[in-house]
Scaffold this motif. Structure first.
Motif, mmCIF file in Angstrom:
data_model
loop_
_atom_site.group_PDB
_atom_site.id
_atom_site.type_symbol
_atom_site.label_atom_id
_atom_site.label_comp_id
_atom_site.label_asym_id
_atom_site.label_seq_id
_atom_site.Cartn_x
_atom_site.Cartn_y
_atom_site.Cartn_z
ATOM 1 N N THR A 20 0.885 -1.380 0.125
ATOM 2 C CA THR A 20 0.033 0.237 0.078
ATOM 3 C C THR A 20 0.947 1.418 0.109
ATOM 4 O OG1 THR A 20 -2.022 -1.176 1.158
ATOM 5 C CG2 THR A 20 -1.912 1.376 1.210
ATOM 6 N N ILE A 21 0.565 2.217 -0.949
ATOM 7 C CA ILE A 21 1.350 3.476 -0.969
ATOM 8 C C ILE A 21 0.156 4.635 -0.746
ATOM 9 C CG2 ILE A 21 2.741 5.066 -2.345
ATOM 10 C CD1 ILE A 21 3.931 2.486 -3.658
ATOM 11 N N ASN A 22 0.315 5.384 0.260
ATOM 12 C CA ASN A 22 -0.409 6.628 0.602
ATOM 13 C C ASN A 22 -0.161 7.887 0.307
ATOM 14 O OD1 ASN A 22 -2.239 4.749 1.691
ATOM 15 N ND2 ASN A 22 -1.106 4.566 3.530
ATOM 16 N N PRO A 23 -0.938 8.791 -0.011
ATOM 17 C CA PRO A 23 -0.404 10.396 -0.256
ATOM 18 C C PRO A 23 0.314 10.467 0.908
ATOM 19 C CG PRO A 23 -2.681 10.094 -0.853
ATOM 20 C CD PRO A 23 -2.213 8.584 -0.338
ATOM 21 N N GLY A 24 1.193 11.232 1.008
ATOM 22 C CA GLY A 24 1.977 11.879 2.115
ATOM 23 C C GLY A 24 3.312 10.920 2.358
ATOM 24 N N ASP A 25 3.444 9.688 1.777
ATOM 25 C CA ASP A 25 4.540 8.870 2.036
ATOM 26 C C ASP A 25 5.753 9.481 1.474
ATOM 27 O OD1 ASP A 25 2.746 6.751 3.412
ATOM 28 O OD2 ASP A 25 2.913 5.493 1.542
ATOM 29 N N THR A 26 6.763 9.124 2.153
ATOM 30 C CA THR A 26 7.948 10.041 1.869
ATOM 31 C C THR A 26 8.710 9.092 0.534
ATOM 32 O OG1 THR A 26 8.342 10.689 4.163
ATOM 33 C CG2 THR A 26 10.462 10.662 2.658
ATOM 34 N N VAL A 27 9.572 10.104 -0.444
ATOM 35 C CA VAL A 27 10.061 9.230 -1.393
ATOM 36 C C VAL A 27 11.627 9.824 -1.238
ATOM 37 C CG1 VAL A 27 10.454 9.233 -3.904
ATOM 38 C CG2 VAL A 27 7.922 9.490 -2.651
ATOM 39 N N VAL A 28 12.334 8.968 -1.517
ATOM 40 C CA VAL A 28 13.902 9.177 -1.262
ATOM 41 C C VAL A 28 14.687 8.522 -2.345
ATOM 42 C CG1 VAL A 28 13.644 9.622 1.273
ATOM 43 C CG2 VAL A 28 14.282 7.267 0.384
ATOM 44 N N THR A 29 16.003 8.757 -2.697
ATOM 45 C CA THR A 29 16.807 8.111 -3.683
ATOM 46 C C THR A 29 17.018 6.507 -2.853
ATOM 47 O OG1 THR A 29 18.725 9.087 -2.469
ATOM 48 C CG2 THR A 29 17.870 10.224 -4.623
ATOM 49 N N SER A 30 17.060 5.758 -3.861
ATOM 50 C CA SER A 30 17.227 4.183 -3.462
ATOM 51 C C SER A 30 18.702 3.728 -3.354
ATOM 52 C CB SER A 30 16.453 3.131 -4.176
ATOM 53 O OG SER A 30 16.968 3.184 -5.727
ATOM 54 N N GLY A 31 19.640 4.560 -4.037
ATOM 55 C CA GLY A 31 21.096 4.085 -4.397
ATOM 56 C C GLY A 31 21.176 2.884 -5.065
ATOM 57 N N LEU A 32 20.232 2.522 -5.719
ATOM 58 C CA LEU A 32 20.389 1.151 -6.652
ATOM 59 C C LEU A 32 21.013 1.627 -8.036
ATOM 60 C CD1 LEU A 32 16.961 -0.639 -5.963
ATOM 61 C CD2 LEU A 32 19.087 -1.011 -4.942
ATOM 62 N N GLY A 33 22.087 0.786 -8.222
ATOM 63 C CA GLY A 33 22.746 1.147 -9.495
ATOM 64 C C GLY A 33 24.042 1.866 -9.231
ATOM 65 N N GLY A 34 24.407 2.376 -8.112
ATOM 66 C CA GLY A 34 25.590 3.158 -7.885
ATOM 67 C C GLY A 34 25.775 4.529 -8.401
ATOM 68 N N SER A 35 24.572 4.933 -9.020
ATOM 69 C CA SER A 35 24.875 6.283 -9.593
ATOM 70 C C SER A 35 24.354 7.517 -8.560
ATOM 71 C CB SER A 35 23.974 6.317 -10.915
ATOM 72 O OG SER A 35 22.628 6.318 -10.772
ATOM 73 N N MET A 36 23.971 7.097 -7.467
ATOM 74 C CA MET A 36 23.220 8.143 -6.679
ATOM 75 C C MET A 36 23.232 7.463 -5.109
ATOM 76 S SD MET A 36 22.122 11.282 -6.589
ATOM 77 C CE MET A 36 21.687 11.391 -8.160
ATOM 78 N N PRO A 37 23.572 8.285 -4.232
ATOM 79 C CA PRO A 37 23.719 7.719 -2.811
ATOM 80 C C PRO A 37 22.136 7.512 -2.401
ATOM 81 C CG PRO A 37 25.155 9.892 -3.118
ATOM 82 C CD PRO A 37 24.355 9.526 -4.225
ATOM 83 N N SER A 38 22.089 6.734 -1.552
ATOM 84 C CA SER A 38 20.583 6.538 -0.925
ATOM 85 C C SER A 38 20.143 7.348 -0.012
ATOM 86 C CB SER A 38 20.498 4.934 -0.351
ATOM 87 O OG SER A 38 21.536 4.963 0.911
ATOM 88 N N GLY A 39 18.808 7.640 0.106
ATOM 89 C CA GLY A 39 18.364 8.237 1.318
ATOM 90 C C GLY A 39 18.327 9.784 1.154
ATOM 91 N N ILE A 40 18.532 10.251 -0.169
ATOM 92 C CA ILE A 40 18.339 11.802 -0.347
ATOM 93 C C ILE A 40 16.901 11.785 -0.849
ATOM 94 C CG2 ILE A 40 18.971 13.746 -1.692
ATOM 95 C CD1 ILE A 40 21.608 12.359 -2.153
#
Length: 284
Positions: free
Chosen positions: A222-242
């Motif tokens: 379930t995904i609800n309005p207001g849920d936080t979206v961050v970078t996953s870090g998958l693929g190694g091209s971007m740090p996670s948690g931003i």
């Protein structure tokens, strides 16, 4: 020798003197009794006062007119000074409003910067943004000379807005997360749902609603309005948690097999005058 005065004249003079002395004496006695000046003194005072009033009328008029002119000139000068001050205040108010807007943006960046403890950040200013590529890229005033590298994350006042895609000596190109071109390297993201994380990529951007789109979501959490979206870090091209933003809404296709998640960016992608570049070791 002829007599200087006749007996009759002498008598008249003596009587006159006695009358005058009597009047003066009586006047003084009456003045002492009634606490008023003697008759002759009052007469002289009245005459003198009348003359003074006659002289004072034009003198006072001239003085009043002179004071009025002086006051008018003083008021005119004061009004000029006040008008100049008001003009200055208006200009200062515009400057203050501009500074307040800049400070507000910088304060948000400082608040965000305090949470980025894993890497150093560099402030930069947007120097070019073409109307034809408004939602896909911009150019900032920092480059290789400042230690920037391709692939480094770029943040706005409250979260991720893109990555460095081209580095020059003193400027760099930033590809925005709202870029919808086919050859762009998609941003890997994670939705922090109440039933668990949902991973995916940003596949599109709705320019009318100003919402990022996470497409082809097949996971059933379930995904609800207001849920936080961050970078996953998958693929190694971007740090996670931003931080990227929050879920605005979700839709499903006609068969109910896949979903689209619409995401409200935490940073205003249409107004990016200043940014932060995270100096990570990611990128080539």
């Amino acid at each position: 020798m002829r007599k200087l005065f006749s007996s009759k004249t002498a008598v008249i003079l003596m009587v006159s003197v006695m009358v005058i002395v009597g009047l003066i004496t009586g006047s003084n006695w009456w003045a002492n009794k009634t606490n008023t000046p003697p008759f002759f003194q009052r007469a002289i005072n009245d005459i003198t006062g009348g003359i003074s009033r006659v002289i004072a009328v034009p003198t006072n008029a001239i003085g009043t007119r002179a004071n009025s002119i002086s006051n008018l000139m003083s008021t005119f000068d004061e009004n000029k000074k006040l008008k100049a001050k008001l003009d200055g205040y208006a200009q200062n108010q515009v400057k203050m409003q501009t500074l307040e807007e800049e400070n507000k943006s910088l304060k948000k960046q400082l608040g965000l910067k305090a949470t980025l403890t894993d890497y150093e950040t560099i402030s930069a200013v947007t120097i070019a943004r073409s109307p034809t590529t408004w939602q896909s890229q911009l150019v900032i005033n920092k480059g290789a000379k400042s230690g920037l590298k391709k692939g480094m994350p770029v943040l706005g006042d409250s979260g991720l807005i893109g990555r460095i895609s081209e580095v020059n000596t003193v400027n760099s190109k930033v590809t925005l997360i709202s870029d919808t071109s086919e050859d762009t390297n998609r941003f890997a993201i994670t939705v922090k749902g109440s039933q668990g994380d949902v991973n995916g990529i940003i596949t599109d951007y709705d320019a009318d609603q100003k919402l990022l789109i996470m497409g082809q979501v097949t996971e059933s959490q379930t995904i609800n309005p207001g849920d936080t979206v961050v970078t996953s870090g998958l693929g190694g091209s971007m740090p996670s948690g931003i931080l990227i933003g929050k879920v605005a809404k979700g839709t499903t296709d006609d068969y109910g097999l896949s979903r689209k998640i619409y995401i409200q960016s935490s940073s205003d992608l249409s107004s990016l005058s200043t940014v932060l570049v995270a100096r990570t070791e990611v990128g080539s």
